[in-house]
Design a protein around this motif. Sequence first.
Motif, PDB file in Angstrom:
ATOM      1  N   GLU A   1       5.851   0.349  20.392  1.00 28.82           N
ATOM      2  CA  GLU A   1       6.298  -0.838  19.654  1.00 28.82           C
ATOM      3  C   GLU A   1       5.366  -1.124  18.484  1.00 28.82           C
ATOM      4  N   PHE A   2       4.060  -1.002  18.708  1.00 29.84           N
ATOM      5  CA  PHE A   2       3.095  -1.218  17.633  1.00 29.84           C
ATOM      6  C   PHE A   2       3.294  -0.197  16.525  1.00 29.84           C
TER       7      PHE A   2
ATOM      8  N   THR B   1       6.485  -1.235  14.590  1.00 29.16           N
ATOM      9  CA  THR B   1       6.507  -2.514  13.862  1.00 29.16           C
ATOM     10  C   THR B   1       5.199  -2.827  13.140  1.00 29.16           C
TER      11      THR B   1
ATOM     12  N   LYS C   1       3.075  -4.761  14.272  1.00 28.09           N
ATOM     13  CA  LYS C   1       2.670  -6.116  14.668  1.00 28.09           C
ATOM     14  C   LYS C   1       1.537  -6.041  15.688  1.00 28.09           C
ATOM     15  N   HIS C   2       0.590  -6.957  15.516  1.00 31.11           N
ATOM     16  CA  HIS C   2      -0.600  -6.946  16.372  1.00 31.11           C
ATOM     17  C   HIS C   2      -1.299  -8.303  16.318  1.00 31.11           C
TER      18      HIS C   2
ATOM     19  N   GLU D   1       0.194 -15.471  17.825  1.00 28.01           N
ATOM     20  CA  GLU D   1       1.376 -14.823  17.257  1.00 28.01           C
ATOM     21  C   GLU D   1       1.007 -13.434  16.714  1.00 28.01           C
ATOM     22  N   CYS D   2       1.867 -12.489  16.997  1.00 25.96           N
ATOM     23  CA  CYS D   2       1.677 -11.157  16.418  1.00 25.96           C
ATOM     24  C   CYS D   2       2.012 -11.186  14.941  1.00 25.96           C
ATOM     25  N   HIS D   3       1.306 -10.396  14.161  1.00 25.11           N
ATOM     26  CA  HIS D   3       1.538 -10.336  12.711  1.00 25.11           C
ATOM     27  C   HIS D   3       1.261  -8.926  12.230  1.00 25.11           C
ATOM     28  N   ASN D   4       1.623  -8.663  10.981  1.00 24.82           N
ATOM     29  CA  ASN D   4       1.352  -7.349  10.384  1.00 24.82           C
ATOM     30  C   ASN D   4      -0.018  -7.322   9.760  1.00 24.82           C
TER      31      ASN D   4
END
Length: 94
Positions: free
Chosen positions: A61-62, A65, A67-68, A91-94
Amino acid sequence: MNAVRPIAVKLDQDTRDRLKRLADAKDRSTHWMLREAVAQFVDREEKREAFRQAGLQAWEEFQATGKHVTHDEADAWLAKLEAGEEAAAPECHN
């Protein structure tokens, strides 16, 4: 209905002796001890495999996307939880 079927396991004499001593000490049969050991092993390994699969899924998934959360964000969140505070996961973000 599940049929119970025997399975052969070859054990060296030292292991057999240790198993017998432990079974005697616990007032159980060696058969009971072996069934319990196998059941515990299978349970543990199923959980370990599920954890491994979840890690692989998270990694995929990482990669897909990007996102982390950063280490600092995760560390701050965990510090709040450790202190007994209620805190939402970052919150996950880029």
